[in-house]
Design an enzyme around this catalytic site. Structure first.
Site, short mmCIF file in Angstrom:
data_model
loop_
_atom_site.label_atom_id
_atom_site.label_comp_id
_atom_site.label_asym_id
_atom_site.label_seq_id
_atom_site.Cartn_x
_atom_site.Cartn_y
_atom_site.Cartn_z
N GLU A 63 0.82 -1.21 0.00
CA GLU A 63 0.00 0.00 0.00
C GLU A 63 0.86 1.27 0.00
O GLU A 63 0.53 2.24 -0.67
CB GLU A 63 -0.94 0.01 1.21
CG GLU A 63 -2.08 -0.99 1.13
CD GLU A 63 -3.06 -0.68 0.00
OE1 GLU A 63 -3.12 0.48 -0.45
OE2 GLU A 63 -3.75 -1.62 -0.44
N TYR A 146 -6.88 6.72 3.98
CA TYR A 146 -7.12 5.68 2.97
C TYR A 146 -6.26 4.44 3.23
O TYR A 146 -6.76 3.32 3.23
CB TYR A 146 -6.84 6.22 1.56
CG TYR A 146 -6.69 5.11 0.55
CD1 TYR A 146 -7.81 4.47 0.03
CD2 TYR A 146 -5.43 4.65 0.17
CE1 TYR A 146 -7.69 3.42 -0.87
CE2 TYR A 146 -5.30 3.59 -0.73
CZ TYR A 146 -6.43 2.99 -1.24
OH TYR A 146 -6.30 1.94 -2.11
N ASP A 164 -10.26 6.26 -2.31
CA ASP A 164 -9.24 7.00 -3.05
C ASP A 164 -9.87 7.55 -4.33
O ASP A 164 -11.10 7.51 -4.49
CB ASP A 164 -8.04 6.10 -3.37
CG ASP A 164 -8.38 4.99 -4.36
OD1 ASP A 164 -9.58 4.79 -4.67
OD2 ASP A 164 -7.44 4.32 -4.84
#
Length: 374
Positions: A63, A146, A164
């Protein structure tokens, strides 16, 4: 061309069409929409390395790497990084230089520093384990709202809404929401819908499914509506021209610049200097603004770093683009007669060492351009 571009709203007839669709009650119940997208994802998802693990650490690394970086670019870095640092503790024990070297060429080096700092924090405060709760994850360096939601849902199966740009686009189109994609009002509307959809079976797959639709089907331009699992209830598709939902954010043209880059050689080695913008922890070939005369700028750059040998060029040209910059580089080559002149902070690096040092992406591009010509 600089400045901001005017953002066109959907034509009046299209807005009325969308309103008519809404009045007819178009749109799927959250449960049906969720099921349709999940079924599509389980059949059509891309085979990405971070989808074959449930290790929260590996998912966290993916991520962070995927922030502002394309999937194809991330994959080889992700695999090498986990091979070198397979656990939180191994990352926490590594020096900053070791971590940055594994990140070399991926850009946005602050992400790598944050990863290492966060790993140390996890060892101190969480026995080397990532917490499940999004609010606890947000206290880690480099983890925003996020990223925390994505890790919490994908790694731990918690119902967290990860929103997002892709998710904003998908849900705004399905529900026919107007407004610029960077507007606070639209973000609030999408967040409310995303939170409603987050509750249900397979929360980790759901988070990835919604992002997958945005990345591969519900594209910013020319969306592939015929292949979309949400095409039936999608208000934007029914109203016509779905790529107008949501409206584009105010466009800011990237800053354009011309620069020269000096590839100075001595005994088969390259001259590298510490990048002051990265506090000297990242290395780069000497660079300078090209101005109106690239040759003159290159000669000045060579003198500045004590290089008195033959200068030739440009031997290669390339462009380097980021979200805020569009830089055209000219590469000038210099065969040094000796070691005199470079500042004490500079170093002569063997080609074999380039892959072990944290270096700027333009430096790698310049070296690879010349390697390809030889």
């Amino acid at each position: 061309m600089s400045g901001t571009a005017r953002v066109k709203r959907p034509a009046r007839s299209q807005r009325f069409a969308a309103a008519r669709v809404k009045r007819r009650g178009a749109g799927a119940a959250p449960r049906h929409l969720r099921s349709a997208i999940l079924r599509w994802y389980l059949t059509h998802r891309r085979d990405l390395p971070w989808r074959s693990t449930r290790d929260p650490y590996a998912i966290w690394v993916s991520e962070i790497m995927l922030q502002q970086t394309r999937v194809e670019t991330v994959i080889p870095y992700y695999l090498r990084f986990l091979e070198r640092f397979p656990t939180v503790r191994s990352l926490a024990k590594a020096s900053e230089a070791e971590v940055l070297a594994q990140w070399s060429g991926l850009g946005y080096y602050g992400r790598a520093r944050n990863l290492r700092d966060a790993a140390s924090q996890l060892v101190r405060e969480h026995a080397g384990r990532l917490p499940e709760d999004p609010s606890a994850l947000r206290r880690l360096p480099g983890v925003g709202e996020y990223t925390a939601a994505a890790i919490s849902s994908v790694a731990f199966g918690r119902p967290a809404a990860a929103v997002d740009g892709n998710v904003i686009r998908v849900l705004a189109r399905i529900h026919g929401l107007h407004g610029r994609r960077d507007s606070t009002v639209l973000r609030r509307q999408v967040n409310a819908i995303a939170e409603d959809l987050a509750s249900g079976p397979r929360p980790g797959d759901w988070t990835q499914a919604l992002m997958e639709v945005g990345a591969t089907i519900c594209l910013p331009r020319e969306p592939l509506c015929a292949r979309c699992p949400a095409r039936a209830p999608c208000i934007a598709r029914q109203a016509g021209q779905p790529d107008r939902y949501p409206e584009a954010a105010r466009a800011v043209a990237p800053e354009q610049e011309r620069r020269v880059i000096l590839l100075a050689r001595w005994n088969g080695r390259f001259l590298l200097i510490p990048d002051s913008a990265a506090k000297g922890t990242v290395w780069t070939l000497p660079t300078a603004a090209a101005g109106a005369d690239g040759a003159r700028a290159a000669r000045s750059l060579a003198r500045r770093y004590g290089q008195r040998g033959d200068l030739c060029g440009p031997v290669a040209k390339f462009r380097h683009r980021t979200f805020s910059q569009d830089i055209s580089f000219e590469v000038w080559e210099n065969e040094s007669a000796g070691t005199a002149g470079p500042p004490p902070t500079a170093r002569w690096a063997a080609p074999s060492a380039i892959g072990e040092l944290p270096v700027r992406a333009p430096t790698l591009k310049a070296i690879n351009k010349l390697r390809g010509k030889r």
